[in-house]
Design an enzyme around this catalytic site. Structure first.
Site, PDB file in Angstrom:
ATOM      1  N   ASN A  25       0.830  -1.209   0.000  1.00 53.89           N
ATOM      2  CA  ASN A  25       0.000   0.000   0.000  1.00 53.89           C
ATOM      3  C   ASN A  25       0.859   1.251   0.000  1.00 53.89           C
ATOM      4  O   ASN A  25       1.997   1.247   0.468  1.00 53.89           O
ATOM      5  CB  ASN A  25      -0.922   0.031   1.221  1.00 53.89           C
ATOM      6  CG  ASN A  25      -0.161   0.190   2.521  1.00 53.89           C
ATOM      7  OD1 ASN A  25       0.394  -0.776   3.061  1.00 53.89           O
ATOM      8  ND2 ASN A  25      -0.123   1.412   3.045  1.00 53.89           N
ATOM      9  N   CYS A  26       0.307   2.310  -0.560  1.00 52.68           N
ATOM     10  CA  CYS A  26       0.871   3.641  -0.385  1.00 52.68           C
ATOM     11  C   CYS A  26      -0.032   4.361   0.621  1.00 52.68           C
ATOM     12  O   CYS A  26      -0.756   3.725   1.378  1.00 52.68           O
ATOM     13  CB  CYS A  26       0.957   4.389  -1.715  1.00 52.68           C
ATOM     14  SG  CYS A  26      -0.630   4.628  -2.538  1.00 52.68           S
ATOM     15  N   MET A  27      -0.052   5.661   0.629  1.00 50.30           N
ATOM     16  CA  MET A  27      -0.821   6.379   1.636  1.00 50.30           C
ATOM     17  C   MET A  27      -2.331   6.184   1.476  1.00 50.30           C
ATOM     18  O   MET A  27      -3.069   6.146   2.450  1.00 50.30           O
ATOM     19  CB  MET A  27      -0.505   7.871   1.569  1.00 50.30           C
ATOM     20  CG  MET A  27       0.930   8.207   1.981  1.00 50.30           C
ATOM     21  SD  MET A  27       1.294   7.714   3.676  1.00 50.30           S
ATOM     22  CE  MET A  27       0.200   8.796   4.585  1.00 50.30           C
ATOM     23  N   THR A  28      -2.794   6.057   0.244  1.00 49.30           N
ATOM     24  CA  THR A  28      -4.244   6.009   0.015  1.00 49.30           C
ATOM     25  C   THR A  28      -4.711   4.778  -0.745  1.00 49.30           C
ATOM     26  O   THR A  28      -5.907   4.574  -0.871  1.00 49.30           O
ATOM     27  CB  THR A  28      -4.708   7.252  -0.780  1.00 49.30           C
ATOM     28  OG1 THR A  28      -4.043   7.277  -2.055  1.00 49.30           O
ATOM     29  CG2 THR A  28      -4.397   8.535  -0.013  1.00 49.30           C
ATOM     30  N   ARG A  29      -3.797   3.946  -1.249  1.00 48.57           N
ATOM     31  CA  ARG A  29      -4.203   2.870  -2.150  1.00 48.57           C
ATOM     32  C   ARG A  29      -3.624   1.519  -1.754  1.00 48.57           C
ATOM     33  O   ARG A  29      -2.492   1.425  -1.306  1.00 48.57           O
ATOM     34  CB  ARG A  29      -3.754   3.186  -3.593  1.00 48.57           C
ATOM     35  CG  ARG A  29      -4.213   4.537  -4.088  1.00 48.57           C
ATOM     36  CD  ARG A  29      -3.743   4.802  -5.499  1.00 48.57           C
ATOM     37  NE  ARG A  29      -4.085   6.157  -5.915  1.00 48.57           N
ATOM     38  CZ  ARG A  29      -3.993   6.610  -7.152  1.00 48.57           C
ATOM     39  NH1 ARG A  29      -3.590   5.815  -8.112  1.00 48.57           N
ATOM     40  NH2 ARG A  29      -4.322   7.862  -7.445  1.00 48.57           N
TER      41      ARG A  29
END
Length: 431
Positions: A25-29
Site C-alpha cells: 500500500n501507499c498512503m491512500t491505495r
C-alpha cells in the site's frame, strides 16, 4: 465493512493465493498484481469503502484513503499468510464466476496453459518507466509516515515559538524540536536502507553506504587537494550508491565461495562501494541535485502564475495514473537541501481548486445525482483524496450529455448511452 471483511472480499475476487502478487500500500491505495485477471473492475468497485480504482500497467490500485489503505492491506497480508501455499481451489464466492480466466482463454487459443501468454503480457506491461516509478514508490512510501509525524511536530513547535519565543528555553520544547527534525536528520540513512532492499541487496549495507557519504568525518579528509563534503549529492547520491552496492553484492554472491561469502562479500561491498561513492556517486549526485534545486527554485521564483498553472493543472492527472510517485525523490531532495519543499504547496493547490470547483458545480447543477455524488466525495476531498471527485463527476456529466436526463440513467455512472444518442467525446474519455 470492517477492514478484515474488506480484505476477505478482495481475496474472494482476485484469489486464490497463488494468483496474487506483491500486495502493498501507499498512503491512500492498496496496490497489487495478479497472474490472471479473471475478474472485472465492477466487482472490485462493489466492495464497501473502495473510493476508486486505477490500473497502471499490470498493477491494480484500490483507492481506500489514508489509514484505511494500510489497514486493509495488513489484513489481506495476514489472510494470505494463513492460507496454504498450494491452495488448489477458489473460495466459494469465486466458484460461481462465469468469466473465463486468462489461462482458459489462452488454452482455447492454442497457448497451452497460458504461461507463454502471461509472460508476454508481463513483458508488455513492464516498461522501464513503470518499473522505475514502482521502485521509487516502494522506497519512499514507507518513509512518508515519518515525514508526516515530524513535519506536524515541527509545524506546531514553530507556531508556539512564534507566539512565545521564551518557550525555546523549556526542555520539553527542545526535545520536541529534536523529534521534529529526526526524520530529516536521518533521511539519507532511511533511504539507503529502503533503496538497497528494493534493489535486491542487504538493507543494512545500503544504510552503511548512506552513512559513509553523510558522515561528518568526511570534512576532515582531503582528496586531490579538495576537501570532501558530508552529504554531498543528497538523496540522489544515496540512490545511486545503494543501486551500485546492491548490484555488486548480488554479483559477488554468485562468484564468492560459500565458505567465504558471509564475511568476504560485505567487506568487498563496503570497500569498493566507498570508493565508487566518493569518486562517482557523490559528484554525479551533486550535479543532479543542484540541477533539481535550481530548476525548482527558478521555476517558482520567475514562473509565477504560469508555473502554478502548469504544475497545478498536471498534478491531478499524474495522481490518477500513478506517476506522481516520480516526484517523491524531488521533494525529498528539496527537503534535504533547503529544509522545505517549495513544490508541494503549489501542487496542493490542485486539490484545493478541485474542491472549490466541486462546490461551484454543486451550487449550479440541477442534477440531484451529481449533487449527491459531490456531497459524498467532498469530505475525502478535504483530506486530500481527490480521486472520487476526479472520476465520478465527469462520468456523470458524460452520461448527462450523452442522453436525455432520467433518474434511471443518472443513477448509473459511466453507463453507455442509448443508441439514439451517439456517444460524444466526453463519454469516450470517461469510458
Amino acid at each position: 465493512m470492517e477492514h478484515k471483511e474488506r480484505a476477505e472480499a478482495i481475496y474472494r475476487i482476485i484469489g486464490p493465493k497463488d494468483n496474487i502478487i506483491e500486495p502493498y500500500n501507499c498512503m491512500t491505495r492498496l496496490r497489487f498484481r495478479v497472474k490472471e485477471e479473471s475478474f472485472t473492475t465492477k466487482e472490485l468497485e462493489m466492495i464497501d469503502g473502495v473510493k476508486g480504482i486505477n490500473k497502471s500497467g499490470d498493477e491494480w490500485q484500490l483507492i481506500f484513503g489514508p489509514g484505511t489503505a494500510a489497514k486493509v492491506t495488513a489484513e489481506l497480508k495476514v489472510l494470505l499468510a494463513a492460507i496454504p501455499a498450494k491452495e488448489a481451489t477458489l473460495p466459494a464466492a469465486d466458484a460461481a464466476k462465469s468469466t473465463p480466466s486468462v489461462a482458459a482463454l489462452a488454452g482455447r487459443a492454442g497457448f497451452g496453459d497460458g504461461k507463454e501468454l502471461h509472460e508476454a503480457i508481463r513483458r508488455r506491461n513492464s516498461t522501464p518507466g513503470r518499473d522505475v516509478l514502482k521502485k521509487i514508490s516502494h522506497i519512499f512510501v514507507p518513509i512518508i509516515p515519518a515525514f508526516i509525524a515530524c513535519g506536524l511536530i515541527t509545524g506546531l513547535v514553530n507556531i508556539f515559538v512564534k507566539a512565545d519565543p521564551s518557550l525555546t528555553t523549556y526542555p520539553a520544547v527542545q526535545l520536541l524540536a529534536i523529534a521534529g527534525n529526526a526524520a530529516f536528520w536521518g533521511l539519507n540513512l532511511f533511504v539507503g536502507v529502503q533503496a538497497a532492499d528494493e534493489f535486491g541487496g542487504t538493507p543494512i549495507l545500503g544504510g552503511v553506504m548512506a552513512a559513509v557519504i553523510s558522515h561528518p568525518g568526511l570534512s576532515s579528509v582531503t582528496l586531490f587537494d579538495t576537501s570532501l563534503m558530508p552529504g554531498r549529492g543528497g538523496i540522489i547520491a544515496v540512490l545511486l550508491i545503494a543501486f551500485f552496492a546492491a548490484t555488486l553484492e548480488k554479483r559477488l554472491h554468485r562468484i564468492v565461495p560459500d565458505m567465504f561469502d558471509l564475511f568476504l562479500t560485505p567487506l568487498l561491498v563496503v570497500v569498493i562501494s566507498t570508493a565508487v561513492a566518493i569518486g562517482i556517486c557523490q559528484p554525479a549526485g551533486a550535479v543532479l541535485s543542484e540541477a533539481i534545486g535550481t530548476a525548482a527554485t527558478t521555476a517558482i521564483d520567475s514562473g509565477g502564475a504560469v508555473t502554478g498553472f502548469v504544475l497545478g493543472g498536471t498534478f491531478l492527472p499524474m495522481v490518477m495514473v500513478g506517476i506522481h510517485q516520480g516526484l517523491t525523490p524531488i521533494h525529498a531532495e528539496l527537503l534535504n537541501r533547503y529544509g522545505v519543499t517549495i513544490l508541494l504547496p503549489v501542487l496542493a493547490m490542485a486539490g484545493a481548486g478541485q474542491v472549490g470547483a466541486a462546490f461551484a458545480v454543486y451550487g449550479k447543477t440541477k442534477n440531484n445525482t451529481l449533487k449527491k455524488t459531490i456531497l459524498s466525495a467532498l469530505p475525502v476531498g478535504f483530506m486530500g483524496i481527490g480521486e472520487p471527485l476526479f472520476t465520478e463527476s465527469p462520468c456523470l456529466w458524460a452520461n448527462r450529455l450523452s442522453a436525455p436526463a432520467s433518474a434511471a440513467h443518472s443513477a448509473a455512472p459511466c453507463r453507455p448511452p442509448t443508441e439514439s444518442a451517439p456517444p460524444p467525446s466526453a463519454f469516450r474519455a470517461c469510458r
